[in-house]
Design a protein around this motif. Sequence first.
Motif, mmCIF file in Angstrom:
data_model
loop_
_atom_site.group_PDB
_atom_site.id
_atom_site.type_symbol
_atom_site.label_atom_id
_atom_site.label_comp_id
_atom_site.label_asym_id
_atom_site.label_seq_id
_atom_site.Cartn_x
_atom_site.Cartn_y
_atom_site.Cartn_z
ATOM 1 N N PHE A 93 0.860 -1.185 0.000
ATOM 2 C CA PHE A 93 0.000 0.000 0.000
ATOM 3 C C PHE A 93 0.894 1.232 0.000
ATOM 4 C CE2 PHE A 93 -2.264 -3.447 2.013
ATOM 5 C CZ PHE A 93 -3.453 -3.446 1.302
ATOM 6 N N VAL A 94 0.550 2.222 -0.849
ATOM 7 C CA VAL A 94 1.421 3.381 -1.018
ATOM 8 C C VAL A 94 0.615 4.673 -0.940
ATOM 9 C CG1 VAL A 94 3.136 4.495 -2.497
ATOM 10 C CG2 VAL A 94 2.926 2.002 -2.518
ATOM 11 N N CYS A 95 1.119 5.606 -0.116
ATOM 12 C CA CYS A 95 0.569 6.966 -0.069
ATOM 13 C C CYS A 95 1.739 7.937 -0.197
ATOM 14 C CB CYS A 95 -0.267 7.197 1.188
ATOM 15 S SG CYS A 95 0.646 7.210 2.745
ATOM 16 N N LEU A 96 1.556 9.158 0.233
ATOM 17 C CA LEU A 96 2.581 10.178 0.066
ATOM 18 C C LEU A 96 3.732 10.021 1.067
ATOM 19 C CD1 LEU A 96 3.500 12.722 -1.423
ATOM 20 C CD2 LEU A 96 2.109 14.052 0.177
ATOM 21 N N GLY A 97 3.427 10.049 2.366
ATOM 22 C CA GLY A 97 4.481 10.028 3.373
ATOM 23 C C GLY A 97 4.590 8.745 4.165
ATOM 24 N N ASN A 98 3.650 7.821 3.978
ATOM 25 C CA ASN A 98 3.622 6.534 4.678
ATOM 26 C C ASN A 98 3.464 6.700 6.190
ATOM 27 O OD1 ASN A 98 5.786 3.660 5.124
ATOM 28 N ND2 ASN A 98 3.613 3.650 4.744
ATOM 29 N N ILE A 99 2.651 7.692 6.598
ATOM 30 C CA ILE A 99 2.372 7.843 8.030
ATOM 31 C C ILE A 99 0.878 7.862 8.343
ATOM 32 C CG2 ILE A 99 4.559 8.931 8.623
ATOM 33 C CD1 ILE A 99 2.996 11.641 8.680
ATOM 34 N N ALA A 154 4.357 1.890 2.040
ATOM 35 C CA ALA A 154 5.463 2.782 1.714
ATOM 36 C C ALA A 154 4.903 4.131 1.298
ATOM 37 C CB ALA A 154 6.312 2.188 0.581
ATOM 38 N N GLY A 155 5.786 5.100 1.190
ATOM 39 C CA GLY A 155 5.402 6.431 0.732
ATOM 40 C C GLY A 155 6.194 6.812 -0.499
ATOM 41 N N THR A 156 5.598 7.622 -1.357
ATOM 42 C CA THR A 156 6.331 8.085 -2.533
ATOM 43 C C THR A 156 7.375 9.136 -2.136
ATOM 44 O OG1 THR A 156 4.584 9.688 -3.025
ATOM 45 C CG2 THR A 156 4.490 7.556 -4.169
ATOM 46 N N GLY A 157 7.160 9.801 -1.012
ATOM 47 C CA GLY A 157 8.111 10.769 -0.488
ATOM 48 C C GLY A 157 8.914 10.167 0.656
ATOM 49 N N GLY A 158 10.077 10.731 0.913
ATOM 50 C CA GLY A 158 10.944 10.170 1.939
ATOM 51 C C GLY A 158 11.048 10.972 3.224
ATOM 52 N N TRP A 159 10.159 11.935 3.416
ATOM 53 C CA TRP A 159 10.263 12.831 4.569
ATOM 54 C C TRP A 159 10.170 12.124 5.909
ATOM 55 C CZ3 TRP A 159 6.257 13.292 0.965
ATOM 56 C CH2 TRP A 159 6.530 14.161 -0.091
ATOM 57 N N HIS A 160 9.423 11.039 5.997
ATOM 58 C CA HIS A 160 9.132 10.405 7.290
ATOM 59 C C HIS A 160 9.797 9.043 7.466
ATOM 60 C CE1 HIS A 160 6.199 13.525 8.066
ATOM 61 N NE2 HIS A 160 5.652 13.296 6.878
ATOM 62 N N GLY A 218 11.428 5.928 8.612
ATOM 63 C CA GLY A 218 11.772 5.485 9.962
ATOM 64 C C GLY A 218 10.796 5.921 11.034
ATOM 65 N N ASP A 219 9.873 6.822 10.702
ATOM 66 C CA ASP A 219 8.900 7.316 11.688
ATOM 67 C C ASP A 219 7.730 6.354 11.839
ATOM 68 O OD1 ASP A 219 10.426 9.601 11.912
ATOM 69 O OD2 ASP A 219 9.056 10.870 10.749
ATOM 70 N N PRO A 220 7.127 6.313 13.016
ATOM 71 C CA PRO A 220 5.899 5.535 13.188
ATOM 72 C C PRO A 220 4.735 6.257 12.514
ATOM 73 C CG PRO A 220 6.374 6.743 15.184
ATOM 74 C CD PRO A 220 7.535 6.982 14.254
ATOM 75 N N PRO A 221 3.615 5.583 12.324
ATOM 76 C CA PRO A 221 2.438 6.265 11.794
ATOM 77 C C PRO A 221 2.075 7.471 12.664
ATOM 78 C CG PRO A 221 2.109 3.912 11.685
ATOM 79 C CD PRO A 221 3.375 4.137 12.484
ATOM 80 N N GLY A 262 -6.602 2.575 16.314
ATOM 81 C CA GLY A 262 -6.657 1.805 17.551
ATOM 82 C C GLY A 262 -8.065 1.706 18.112
ATOM 83 N N GLN A 263 -8.850 2.759 17.960
ATOM 84 C CA GLN A 263 -10.239 2.728 18.425
ATOM 85 C C GLN A 263 -11.075 1.711 17.655
ATOM 86 O OE1 GLN A 263 -11.534 6.828 18.294
ATOM 87 N NE2 GLN A 263 -10.388 7.352 20.135
ATOM 88 N N ARG A 264 -10.592 1.318 16.482
ATOM 89 C CA ARG A 264 -11.289 0.304 15.679
ATOM 90 C C ARG A 264 -10.621 -1.064 15.783
ATOM 91 N NH1 ARG A 264 -13.775 3.157 10.388
ATOM 92 N NH2 ARG A 264 -14.068 5.227 11.285
ATOM 93 N N GLY A 265 -9.594 -1.161 16.614
ATOM 94 C CA GLY A 265 -8.934 -2.440 16.832
ATOM 95 C C GLY A 265 -7.734 -2.709 15.945
ATOM 96 N N TYR A 266 -7.236 -1.694 15.240
ATOM 97 C CA TYR A 266 -6.071 -1.866 14.380
ATOM 98 C C TYR A 266 -4.842 -1.276 15.073
ATOM 99 C CZ TYR A 266 -9.920 -2.113 11.009
ATOM 100 O OH TYR A 266 -11.095 -2.408 10.363
ATOM 101 N N ASP A 267 -3.821 -2.101 15.277
ATOM 102 C CA ASP A 267 -2.591 -1.643 15.926
ATOM 103 C C ASP A 267 -1.560 -1.296 14.860
ATOM 104 O OD1 ASP A 267 -0.422 -1.109 17.536
ATOM 105 O OD2 ASP A 267 -0.116 -3.201 18.136
ATOM 106 N N LEU A 268 -1.295 -0.013 14.698
ATOM 107 C CA LEU A 268 -0.321 0.448 13.705
ATOM 108 C C LEU A 268 1.046 0.723 14.321
ATOM 109 C CD1 LEU A 268 -2.531 3.032 11.725
ATOM 110 C CD2 LEU A 268 -2.414 0.532 11.470
ATOM 111 N N SER A 269 1.170 0.569 15.640
ATOM 112 C CA SER A 269 2.386 0.980 16.342
ATOM 113 C C SER A 269 3.671 0.292 15.877
ATOM 114 C CB SER A 269 2.216 0.831 17.856
ATOM 115 O OG SER A 269 2.030 -0.517 18.216
ATOM 116 N N PRO A 270 3.633 -0.970 15.414
ATOM 117 C CA PRO A 270 4.907 -1.577 14.981
ATOM 118 C C PRO A 270 5.410 -1.066 13.624
ATOM 119 C CG PRO A 270 3.250 -3.280 15.452
ATOM 120 C CD PRO A 270 2.562 -1.961 15.476
ATOM 121 N N LEU A 271 4.566 -0.381 12.872
ATOM 122 C CA LEU A 271 4.918 0.025 11.517
ATOM 123 C C LEU A 271 5.861 1.224 11.518
ATOM 124 C CD1 LEU A 271 1.386 -0.310 9.884
ATOM 125 C CD2 LEU A 271 3.173 -2.046 10.129
#
Length: 143
Positions: A5-11, A33-39, A41-44, A53-62
């Motif tokens: 899945f690809v967006c702009l900044g991957n956050i 991944a993101g098409t830009g490299g600004w972020h 190594g950053d978490p979402p 998280g309120q919907r039960g999806y844990d994005l913290s390891p990404l």
Amino acid sequence: MRVLFVCLGNICRSPAAEGVVRAMAPHLTLDSAGTGGWHVGDPPYGPMQEAAGQRGYDLSPLRARQFTAEDFDAFDLIVAMDRQNRADIERLRPSGNDTPVRLMAAQDVPDPYYTRDFDGCLDIIEDAARIMLREHRLETPFQ
């Protein structure tokens, strides 16, 4: 099946799509991944993590990473969050590569980093994920 899945900044959008689809189809190999490299190594983004998280999806390891031409060979399907991301992805396509690049939804998935509508973004991603999994027959590993 390996799906990227690809967006702009991957956050925001692409990690959310990865988390949603992972919950719906844990048998798939997923990344974002993101098409830009600004972020890189950053978490979402915190507000996206909270909404997911309120919907039960844990994005913290990404962690964010930038899309590369090598991703065309590493994945069976590349899913862009909007038309501009799709165009940016296609500019990196290696000659002779036929990996499909499709849009996540019938409409561009609005970037909640700018719109601040994290729940609306997740609504679109959840609906689109169900359709994508059904269209590609990926709901279960035994199809």
